[in-house]
Design a protein around this motif. Structure first.
Motif, PDB file in Angstrom:
ATOM      1  N   SER A  60      19.892  -1.847 -14.187  1.00 50.29           N
ATOM      2  CA  SER A  60      20.839  -2.702 -14.909  1.00 50.29           C
ATOM      3  C   SER A  60      20.323  -4.117 -15.163  1.00 50.29           C
ATOM      4  CB  SER A  60      22.167  -2.790 -14.158  1.00 50.29           C
ATOM      5  OG  SER A  60      21.994  -3.493 -12.939  1.00 50.29           O
ATOM      6  N   LYS A  61      19.253  -4.510 -14.476  1.00 56.59           N
ATOM      7  CA  LYS A  61      18.704  -5.859 -14.642  1.00 56.59           C
ATOM      8  C   LYS A  61      17.191  -5.842 -14.541  1.00 56.59           C
ATOM      9  CE  LYS A  61      22.668  -8.378 -13.008  1.00 56.59           C
ATOM     10  NZ  LYS A  61      23.132  -9.629 -12.527  1.00 56.59           N
ATOM     11  N   TYR A  71      14.355 -15.547 -12.619  1.00 54.63           N
ATOM     12  CA  TYR A  71      15.523 -15.291 -13.458  1.00 54.63           C
ATOM     13  C   TYR A  71      15.815 -13.797 -13.443  1.00 54.63           C
ATOM     14  CZ  TYR A  71      15.057 -19.872 -15.793  1.00 54.63           C
ATOM     15  OH  TYR A  71      15.003 -21.216 -16.083  1.00 54.63           O
ATOM     16  N   THR A  72      17.005 -13.431 -13.937  1.00 50.72           N
ATOM     17  CA  THR A  72      17.305 -12.038 -14.251  1.00 50.72           C
ATOM     18  C   THR A  72      17.867 -11.980 -15.669  1.00 50.72           C
ATOM     19  OG1 THR A  72      19.550 -12.158 -13.336  1.00 50.72           O
ATOM     20  CG2 THR A  72      17.812 -11.296 -11.884  1.00 50.72           C
ATOM     21  N   GLY A  77      17.749  -7.975 -22.902  1.00 49.14           N
ATOM     22  CA  GLY A  77      17.346  -9.378 -23.036  1.00 49.14           C
ATOM     23  C   GLY A  77      18.489 -10.377 -23.002  1.00 49.14           C
ATOM     24  N   HIS A  78      19.716  -9.908 -22.849  1.00 45.32           N
ATOM     25  CA  HIS A  78      20.881 -10.788 -22.785  1.00 45.32           C
ATOM     26  C   HIS A  78      21.204 -11.151 -21.335  1.00 45.32           C
ATOM     27  CE1 HIS A  78      21.349  -8.920 -26.788  1.00 45.32           C
ATOM     28  NE2 HIS A  78      21.742 -10.144 -27.105  1.00 45.32           N
ATOM     29  N   ILE A 122      13.277 -14.835   0.449  1.00 49.39           N
ATOM     30  CA  ILE A 122      14.209 -13.778   0.103  1.00 49.39           C
ATOM     31  C   ILE A 122      15.522 -14.423  -0.314  1.00 49.39           C
ATOM     32  CG2 ILE A 122      15.069 -13.450   2.470  1.00 49.39           C
ATOM     33  CD1 ILE A 122      14.992 -10.362   1.816  1.00 49.39           C
ATOM     34  N   MET A 123      16.249 -13.742  -1.201  1.00 48.77           N
ATOM     35  CA  MET A 123      17.565 -14.223  -1.638  1.00 48.77           C
ATOM     36  C   MET A 123      18.423 -13.021  -1.991  1.00 48.77           C
ATOM     37  SD  MET A 123      16.789 -15.664  -5.445  1.00 48.77           S
ATOM     38  CE  MET A 123      15.533 -14.896  -6.459  1.00 48.77           C
ATOM     39  N   ASN A 124      19.724 -13.268  -2.061  1.00 52.22           N
ATOM     40  CA  ASN A 124      20.620 -12.245  -2.576  1.00 52.22           C
ATOM     41  C   ASN A 124      20.348 -12.077  -4.064  1.00 52.22           C
ATOM     42  OD1 ASN A 124      21.820 -11.875  -0.071  1.00 52.22           O
ATOM     43  ND2 ASN A 124      23.364 -13.446  -0.472  1.00 52.22           N
ATOM     44  N   ALA A 125      20.697 -10.937  -4.616  1.00 50.23           N
ATOM     45  CA  ALA A 125      20.407 -10.633  -6.021  1.00 50.23           C
ATOM     46  C   ALA A 125      21.093 -11.582  -6.996  1.00 50.23           C
ATOM     47  CB  ALA A 125      20.778  -9.190  -6.347  1.00 50.23           C
ATOM     48  N   ASP A 126      22.110 -12.295  -6.541  1.00 48.59           N
ATOM     49  CA  ASP A 126      22.778 -13.275  -7.404  1.00 48.59           C
ATOM     50  C   ASP A 126      22.189 -14.677  -7.263  1.00 48.59           C
ATOM     51  OD1 ASP A 126      23.698 -14.143  -4.920  1.00 48.59           O
ATOM     52  OD2 ASP A 126      25.824 -13.821  -5.378  1.00 48.59           O
TER      53      ASP A 126
END
Length: 152
Positions: A60-61, A71-72, A77-78, A122-126
């Motif tokens: 999905s990303k 970035y994600t 591309g949106h 490391i980070m959360n996906a958000d």
């Protein structure tokens, strides 16, 4: 062309085109596995560098590096979202090399200091809860997660 990354279902390939010329900048593209439907996803302004695409496990990303940050975006591309702000990470000169955890909840990446040594973070996906994964000991890059064990 380089830095290929297969989608989790194997139907698409994200990659970087390293264009030459005064107004051309590296951009991320995606295409079908058979080479059809090549589509440019990122459109940087002057001085912008997009690289290192990495698909989320659910497809999905796509995480990627733009200049000095992670970035994600969606696979079309949106919904481009900046996850890191290198200026807010102590000693950060640049960040990049994103790799998703098998469950898609976290992203590991490197932070390069002014000493040109990269440390794993490391980070959360958000983009929340950014922290060092281990202490800075030596130059580290290029992460890969171990697949989740099969459930019985």
């Amino acid at each position: 062309m380089g830095q290929p990354a297969w989608s989790p279902d194997g139907r698409k390939l994200a990659f970087v085109v390293f264009s030459e010329g005064q107004h051309q900048h590296p951009a991320i593209y995606v295409m079908n596995a058979d080479g059809t439907h090549v589509t440019r996803l990122t459109h940087c302004q002057s001085g912008c560098l997009d690289s290192e695409p990495a698909w989320s496990p659910d497809g999905s990303k796509i995480a990627f590096t733009r200049n000095s940050d992670v970035y994600t975006m969606s696979p079309d591309g949106h919904d481009v979202t900046r996850l890191t702000d290198c200026a807010r990470i102590a000693g950060c000169a640049s960040a990049g090399g994103p790799a998703w955890s098998p469950d898609g909840r976290q992203i590991v990446f490197w932070v390069e200091g002014r000493d040109s040594v990269r440390q794993p973070y490391i980070m959360n996906a958000d983009g929340s809860d950014i922290r060092p994964l281990i202490a800075k000991t030596s130059d580290v890059c290029c992460f890969a997660w171990q697949p989740r064990p099969a459930r019985s």
